[in-house]
Structure formats: C-alpha cells, structure tokens
Design a protein around this motif. Structure first.
Motif, PDB file in Angstrom:
ATOM      1  N   GLY A  77     -65.899 -48.559 -41.433  1.00 15.69           N
ATOM      2  CA  GLY A  77     -66.987 -48.712 -42.617  1.00 15.69           C
ATOM      3  C   GLY A  77     -66.494 -49.475 -43.951  1.00 15.69           C
ATOM      4  O   GLY A  77     -65.571 -50.134 -43.791  1.00 15.69           O
ATOM      5  N   ALA A  78     -67.299 -49.416 -44.757  1.00 17.62           N
ATOM      6  CA  ALA A  78     -66.945 -50.300 -45.967  1.00 17.62           C
ATOM      7  C   ALA A  78     -65.632 -49.814 -46.674  1.00 17.62           C
ATOM      8  O   ALA A  78     -65.574 -48.545 -46.988  1.00 17.62           O
ATOM      9  N   GLY A  79     -64.863 -50.730 -46.989  1.00 20.58           N
ATOM     10  CA  GLY A  79     -63.543 -50.091 -47.951  1.00 20.58           C
ATOM     11  C   GLY A  79     -63.226 -51.112 -48.821  1.00 20.58           C
ATOM     12  O   GLY A  79     -63.855 -52.117 -49.155  1.00 20.58           O
ATOM     13  N   GLU A  80     -61.991 -51.054 -49.368  1.00 20.44           N
ATOM     14  CA  GLU A  80     -61.306 -51.882 -50.096  1.00 20.44           C
ATOM     15  C   GLU A  80     -59.946 -52.011 -50.107  1.00 20.44           C
ATOM     16  O   GLU A  80     -59.069 -51.217 -49.456  1.00 20.44           O
ATOM     17  N   ALA A  81     -59.235 -53.268 -50.097  1.00 23.93           N
ATOM     18  CA  ALA A  81     -57.951 -53.687 -49.717  1.00 23.93           C
ATOM     19  C   ALA A  81     -57.423 -54.161 -51.137  1.00 23.93           C
ATOM     20  O   ALA A  81     -58.086 -54.818 -51.935  1.00 23.93           O
ATOM     21  N   PHE A  82     -56.167 -54.177 -51.340  1.00 19.30           N
ATOM     22  CA  PHE A  82     -55.331 -54.511 -52.504  1.00 19.30           C
ATOM     23  C   PHE A  82     -54.656 -55.750 -52.235  1.00 19.30           C
ATOM     24  O   PHE A  82     -53.665 -55.849 -51.692  1.00 19.30           O
ATOM     25  N   ARG A  83     -55.296 -56.960 -52.831  1.00 14.24           N
ATOM     26  CA  ARG A  83     -54.678 -58.229 -52.702  1.00 14.24           C
ATOM     27  C   ARG A  83     -53.565 -58.444 -53.559  1.00 14.24           C
ATOM     28  O   ARG A  83     -53.831 -58.407 -54.830  1.00 14.24           O
ATOM     29  N   LEU A  84     -52.267 -58.705 -53.185  1.00 11.56           N
ATOM     30  CA  LEU A  84     -51.217 -58.962 -53.949  1.00 11.56           C
ATOM     31  C   LEU A  84     -51.041 -60.263 -54.507  1.00 11.56           C
ATOM     32  O   LEU A  84     -50.891 -61.145 -54.003  1.00 11.56           O
ATOM     33  N   ASP A  85     -51.164 -60.419 -55.876  1.00  5.36           N
ATOM     34  CA  ASP A  85     -51.158 -61.800 -56.584  1.00  5.36           C
ATOM     35  C   ASP A  85     -49.603 -61.948 -56.937  1.00  5.36           C
ATOM     36  O   ASP A  85     -49.092 -63.280 -56.731  1.00  5.36           O
ATOM     37  N   SER A  86     -48.869 -61.030 -57.381  1.00  5.47           N
ATOM     38  CA  SER A  86     -47.436 -61.330 -57.412  1.00  5.47           C
ATOM     39  C   SER A  86     -46.702 -60.019 -57.520  1.00  5.47           C
ATOM     40  O   SER A  86     -47.161 -58.892 -57.331  1.00  5.47           O
ATOM     41  N   LEU A  87     -45.482 -60.138 -57.385  1.00  5.13           N
ATOM     42  CA  LEU A  87     -44.392 -59.142 -57.055  1.00  5.13           C
ATOM     43  C   LEU A  87     -43.115 -59.377 -58.044  1.00  5.13           C
ATOM     44  O   LEU A  87     -42.506 -60.352 -58.032  1.00  5.13           O
ATOM     45  N   THR A  88     -42.626 -58.358 -58.637  1.00  5.00           N
ATOM     46  CA  THR A  88     -41.478 -58.641 -59.487  1.00  5.00           C
ATOM     47  C   THR A  88     -40.339 -57.297 -59.180  1.00  5.00           C
ATOM     48  O   THR A  88     -40.903 -56.137 -58.791  1.00  5.00           O
ATOM     49  N   VAL A  89     -39.225 -57.780 -58.866  1.00  4.73           N
ATOM     50  CA  VAL A  89     -38.213 -57.017 -58.357  1.00  4.73           C
ATOM     51  C   VAL A  89     -37.256 -56.648 -59.566  1.00  4.73           C
ATOM     52  O   VAL A  89     -36.739 -57.552 -60.138  1.00  4.73           O
ATOM     53  N   GLN A  90     -37.172 -55.442 -60.099  1.00  2.45           N
ATOM     54  CA  GLN A  90     -36.257 -55.075 -61.226  1.00  2.45           C
ATOM     55  C   GLN A  90     -34.627 -54.783 -60.693  1.00  2.45           C
ATOM     56  O   GLN A  90     -34.305 -54.590 -59.481  1.00  2.45           O
ATOM     57  N   PRO A  91     -33.858 -54.762 -61.751  1.00  2.00           N
ATOM     58  CA  PRO A  91     -32.348 -54.591 -61.572  1.00  2.00           C
ATOM     59  C   PRO A  91     -32.310 -53.409 -60.805  1.00  2.00           C
ATOM     60  O   PRO A  91     -33.261 -52.230 -61.005  1.00  2.00           O
ATOM     61  N   LEU A  92     -30.958 -52.984 -60.246  1.00  2.00           N
ATOM     62  CA  LEU A  92     -30.667 -51.887 -59.547  1.00  2.00           C
ATOM     63  C   LEU A  92     -30.834 -50.625 -60.507  1.00  2.00           C
ATOM     64  O   LEU A  92     -30.275 -50.604 -61.655  1.00  2.00           O
ATOM     65  N   PHE A  93     -31.697 -49.564 -60.033  1.00  2.00           N
ATOM     66  CA  PHE A  93     -31.555 -48.404 -61.022  1.00  2.00           C
ATOM     67  C   PHE A  93     -31.828 -47.161 -59.700  1.00  2.00           C
ATOM     68  O   PHE A  93     -32.617 -47.147 -58.903  1.00  2.00           O
ATOM     69  N   GLU A  94     -30.952 -46.095 -60.117  1.00  2.00           N
ATOM     70  CA  GLU A  94     -30.866 -45.152 -59.169  1.00  2.00           C
ATOM     71  C   GLU A  94     -31.020 -45.524 -57.698  1.00  2.00           C
ATOM     72  O   GLU A  94     -31.691 -44.703 -56.774  1.00  2.00           O
ATOM     73  N   GLY A  95     -30.239 -46.428 -57.410  1.00  3.19           N
ATOM     74  CA  GLY A  95     -29.894 -46.913 -55.693  1.00  3.19           C
ATOM     75  C   GLY A  95     -31.408 -47.677 -55.407  1.00  3.19           C
ATOM     76  O   GLY A  95     -31.443 -47.887 -54.165  1.00  3.19           O
ATOM     77  N   HIS A  96     -32.249 -48.182 -56.245  1.00  4.50           N
ATOM     78  CA  HIS A  96     -33.339 -48.864 -56.114  1.00  4.50           C
ATOM     79  C   HIS A  96     -33.482 -50.121 -56.672  1.00  4.50           C
ATOM     80  O   HIS A  96     -33.107 -50.225 -57.893  1.00  4.50           O
ATOM     81  N   ARG A  97     -34.058 -51.168 -56.126  1.00  2.00           N
ATOM     82  CA  ARG A  97     -34.630 -52.192 -56.893  1.00  2.00           C
ATOM     83  C   ARG A  97     -36.283 -51.853 -57.122  1.00  2.00           C
ATOM     84  O   ARG A  97     -36.790 -52.279 -56.238  1.00  2.00           O
ATOM     85  N   THR A  98     -36.370 -51.385 -58.040  1.00  2.00           N
ATOM     86  CA  THR A  98     -37.826 -51.214 -58.200  1.00  2.00           C
ATOM     87  C   THR A  98     -38.872 -52.162 -58.272  1.00  2.00           C
ATOM     88  O   THR A  98     -38.514 -53.368 -58.819  1.00  2.00           O
ATOM     89  N   ILE A  99     -39.973 -51.727 -57.861  1.00  2.83           N
ATOM     90  CA  ILE A  99     -40.916 -53.059 -57.667  1.00  2.83           C
ATOM     91  C   ILE A  99     -42.302 -52.881 -58.595  1.00  2.83           C
ATOM     92  O   ILE A  99     -42.720 -51.940 -58.851  1.00  2.83           O
ATOM     93  N   GLY A 100     -42.749 -54.078 -59.238  1.00  2.00           N
ATOM     94  CA  GLY A 100     -44.003 -54.205 -59.807  1.00  2.00           C
ATOM     95  C   GLY A 100     -44.948 -55.031 -59.216  1.00  2.00           C
ATOM     96  O   GLY A 100     -44.286 -56.176 -58.910  1.00  2.00           O
ATOM     97  N   VAL A 101     -45.986 -54.981 -59.065  1.00  2.00           N
ATOM     98  CA  VAL A 101     -46.970 -55.707 -58.403  1.00  2.00           C
ATOM     99  C   VAL A 101     -48.206 -55.868 -59.244  1.00  2.00           C
ATOM    100  O   VAL A 101     -48.397 -55.038 -60.009  1.00  2.00           O
TER     101      VAL A 101
END
Ligand SMILES: [Zn+2]
Length: 527
Positions: free
Chosen positions: A430-454
């Motif tokens: 059926g009809a839906g929506e998808a999220f098209r990624l324009d950009s992605l930023t990787v942050q410095p290591l924090f709590e064992g993760h490189r957190t992501i912002g999109v």
C-alpha cells in the motif's frame, strides 16, 4: 506539625532500629552493597513490614535489591494501583560515587516503618518502591573520594560513576545495554509508578543550594511533567525552606562562573531520554531529578536528600487524585506530532544564589569550574534562568512504523522499553513513506558508541512487506516514545545509537518505513 530540625530526626530514629553505615561512622563512610543488604535484612527482622525483592543482577554478579513499602503492605502492582495511593519509585546511587541518595533512602525506609511520627504516618498514604543501590558494582568500586568524586566533600572513600561494564547508567535508558537498565525497565513496566525519583550529586557550579532538582526535560513530556515543574517542585521548595531552613532550586550551572559574568544566566542540562528522568517523562509519568550539592558536607547532603524526598512524598500523598488523573491523561493523549529535536526555551528572570569564586591559579585542574576556587562569600543575582526546552524539529506521527525481519534486535529493544511490537502474518502492500538520507554525521566515541546524526526527509513510496516484518503502531500507551525512537532524525533514537548503521547510505532510503493509515493485515503481538 512540629518543625523538627533534621538532626533531631537523624539521631532520634536510630534508637528504634538499625543505623546505616553512614550514621554509625558519623557520616565519614558510606554503605557497601553488603551493608545495604544487611540493613534491609535487619529492617525485616525488626518487623518493618517491607518486602525485599531482586531487581536483577549486576555485571559483576551482585544482586540488586528493591524494596516495596506501604501500610498495609500491597502484594503487587494491581493492588497498589487499586489502593488509589500514589506509587512512587525512588532510586539511589545510579552513579556509584554519588552516595547520599542511597543513605537517605535507607534511613527513610527505616523511619517510615519503625520510626516515629510525623514521618512514619506518610507510609499510610503512598506505595513506595525503593532501589537504594541501583549501581551496586559502581558503589563497591571504592577508592579515594579525591579520585572518584573530585570536588565532593566526603566521604573519604566512594565508588565510581560507571557500572561493572564501564557504562554510565544514566546515559543508558534509550540503548539499554546494561542489565541494570533492562531489569529496572521491567520493574517500572510492571509497577507503572506515578512518580520516579532519581537521586544524584552535582558536579558543577558553586552555588547557594544544598540540593537542586529538575522535572523531565524532554519537550514531548506530558501535562504530568508540567505539573511537576510548575506546581510540585516550587511547592516542595518552599516547604523545605520553611520546615528545614534549607535552600533548594532548579538544577543548573552558571553560564559563566566569573563573578562579573553571573548575569549571563543559569542553565539546566539536557532533554534527551538517555537520561532516566527524561525517559520517564516521555513515558507520560511524573519524574524528578534530585542533585545534592557536592560542595556541601556529606551529612548535609544526606539530610537535604532525605528532606527533599520526604516533602515530595508528602506532596504526592496529599494529591493522589490529581496525580492519578494527570498521569491517566498523559496515557490517553494522542498528540499529532512528535518533537525530534529540542533547543533551550526562553529564560525566566529569577534570583539565583551564587558562591563567588576566584581563579584557582596553577594546578586548578581542568573544566570550567575546577579552575576556580570558592570564596565562602555568596551573592544573590537576578539572571535569566534557562530551565526548559522547546521543539526545534517536529514530525507528524504516522499510524505505524514497519521494520524488516532482520531488525529483530530493534524489536527486542522496543519491547524492553515496554513498547508493543507486532509481527506481520500476511503480505501487505500500500501507500507508505520512506526516509531519504541526505547526510550522516558520526560523533566522537561516547559510551562505546560513535553516535550518529542524520539529515533527510520522508517522501511517499509504495510499500510492499512480507510476513515476518515488525509493525509498531503509534496507537498505544507509549506511541510518542515509539515514534521518537524510530524516527531517523531523532536526537536520541535508534539511529543515534548505531542500531541501523549497516543500512544507512547517503542518498538512499533508511530501512524503516511508515504508513499514514492503520495497517489492515493479520498480525500477532510479540510476547
Ligand atoms: Zn549523577
């Protein structure tokens, strides 16, 4: 009611029962995990009428106790809520070296059950769930206070901030990687407390308050949290001042510690649900952060934490119907949008008490406050107080999110948060929506993760899904939290914590899709 100074309570009550390790030492030491367990055993032996359960097991194998206390003692969550009394969850020691919440919680349990009026009577009107030593491993990682809690005035030996895995438990509520978080989330889901209290110690500014506090700060929070901010906390503040002559205020730090720049203002911390109090606020429940002042001595910090919790309980005990109805309204409300990112809201001008500081010179350490030395002189300054956040980015809430079968770990995490997840049993398109990624930023290591912002945007797309896909409807009690976690552009969601890393490519669609209309297909609820 007599105005008992706190020291009267501290020293009168232990005659009736066991003393805590802190009391026995004259407030020079804090309880180990074993001493907490022994104290709770002794309360039970003395007939306190509390029930001690096992919240879970820490990474290093310590059993984390929780205590149910009420008069009469309830046998479970259903009876607790049937009683009409507010159900209050009190958590101490999430950061191992921040010890006075644990000590205050133990003393309070004793005084409510075996102590004298007026505190004792409170237990007729509330149901308490107390987790005194939530971070048992961090608590027992004893070391010099100067190393584990620099700037904190005692005790000489204290534990360390993270848990046995090295995780900061008060950054874990979204990703839930610690057994403590998963266990606590289970207990909170079962008992659904009306009010959540998380007891800490400050790390920051020199100010004139023995304790500072905050409600849930995420702007998706409900009217229940507005009530905590606008009614409960100001009232508790004035009662603490009147009854105990202790000054308390909204949590914050000075924007600049230089006495000539104090007028720049006082600013709270962070709205993201990785912090427990914000996470509870997003669950539509009342939540309060308590931060005893690290530069006050240990005895004063225990007394401030104790008095604060007593007055919060007293307030809750007197307004059970209001609290119940606001929490119920939060459960029923169906906002049409979810706030994904926040920014500081406009300030309110208020008087704030500062302790004046001067440059510490050589060896002042690092960070904005360790480089300055307190002078013992205080000044009350009117300044802008930034105590809340507002929306910076919103999304309309869809009917449901759909996730491919390989994302079972996400389905598992959502269920651990108490969110209902269903599995598709028949194909659907059926009809839906998808999220098209324009950009992605990787942050410095924090709590064992490189957190992501999109960055990116939803766009219409025909959707075809097969049996085995996961369906997360937003028409459920935690629908706003579900949307916040699943939206790719959220500031603290599943994308942030790397749960979708392998499927994120610039210029392509993220694997989560969403639909505007309720799914008409056969599904089963995951247990
Ligand atoms: Zn803390």
């Amino acid at each position: 009611m007599p105005r008992l100074p706190l020291l009267g309570l501290l020293f009168a009550a232990p005659l009736a029962a066991q003393q805590t390790a802190a009391e026995r030492s004259g407030f020079t030491a804090t309880s180990s995990h074993a001493e907490v367990v022994a104290f709770l055993d002794s309360l039970q032996r003395l007939g306190a009428g509390v029930r001690v359960g096992r919240l879970g097991t820490s990474p290093e194998g310590r059993i984390i106790p929780y205590v149910i206390a009420s008069r009469p003692l309830v046998d479970g969550p259903a009876e607790a809520h049937r009683s009409g009394k507010p159900v209050v969850y009190v958590q101490g020691n999430i950061h191992g070296g921040e010890v006075e919440g644990k000590e205050a919680a133990l003393m309070l349990l004793r005084d409510l059950t075996l102590g004298a009026a007026p505190v004792r009577g409170l237990l007729d009107s509330v149901v308490l769930i107390v987790v005194p030593v939530y971070n048992a491993d961090g608590n027992d990682a004893f070391g010099p206070g100067t190393r584990n809690r620099p700037g904190q005035l005692g005790p000489d030996s204290a534990g360390r901030r993270p848990n046995g895995q090295g995780l900061d438990l008060n950054r874990d509520y979204v990703k839930q990687e610690a057994p403590e978080t998963r266990a606590s989330a289970r207990l909170l889901e079962q008992w659904d407390p009306d009010l959540f209290l998380d007891l800490h110690t400050t790390n920051g500014s020199y100010h004139g308050y023995v304790l500072t506090y905050a409600p849930g700060l995420n702007p998706n929070s409900s009217p229940a949290n507005d009530y905590v901010r606008d009614r409960l906390l100001p009232e508790v503040r004035s009662r603490v001042r009147a009854r105990y002559r202790q000054e308390i205020f909204s949590y914050g730090n000075f924007r600049n510690a230089d006495p000539d720049s104090l007028h720049l203002g006082w600013e709270t911390y962070d709205p993201r649900p990785r912090f427990g109090v914000n996470w509870m606020g997003m669950r539509g429940r009342m939540a309060i952060l308590s931060e005893a002042y690290s530069h006050a001595d240990f005895r004063t910090r225990v007394s401030a934490s104790y008095n604060f919790v007593v007055e919060v309980l007293r307030f809750a005990a007197a307004e059970p119907a209001t609290i119940r109805s606001l929490n119920l309204a939060a459960t029923r409300q169906r906002p049409d949008s979810v706030i994904l990112r926040s920014e500081l809201g406009p300030p309110v001008r208020m008087e704030v008490i500062a302790e004046l500081t001067e440059p510490a010179g050589q060896g002042g350490g690092s960070g904005p406050f360790t480089r300055r030395r307190p002078t013992g002189r205080f000044r009350t300054v009117e300044m802008p107080v930034f105590d809340r956040f507002v929306a910076a980015r919103k999304e309309a809430i869809p009917a449901a999110y759909l996730l491919p079968p390989q994302h079972a770990p996400i389905a598992d995490l959502l269920r651990s948060q108490g969110i209902e997840v269903r599995r598709l049993l028949s194909p659907w398109q059926g009809a839906g929506e998808a999220f098209r990624l324009d950009s992605l930023t990787v942050q410095p290591l924090f709590e064992g993760h490189r957190t992501i912002g999109v960055e990116g945007a939803w766009r219409p797309r025909p959707v075809t899904v097969r049996p085995g896909w996961f369906v997360v409807s937003t028409d459920q009690r935690l629908g706003v939290l579900a949307a916040y976690l699943l939206e790719p552009a959220s500031e603290d969601g599943l994308v942030t914590w790397n749960l979708l890393d392998r499927d994120l490519r610039r210029g392509q669609d993220a694997p989560i899709v969403r639909i505007r209309q309720p799914l008409r297909a056969s599904t089963e609820l995951l247990p």
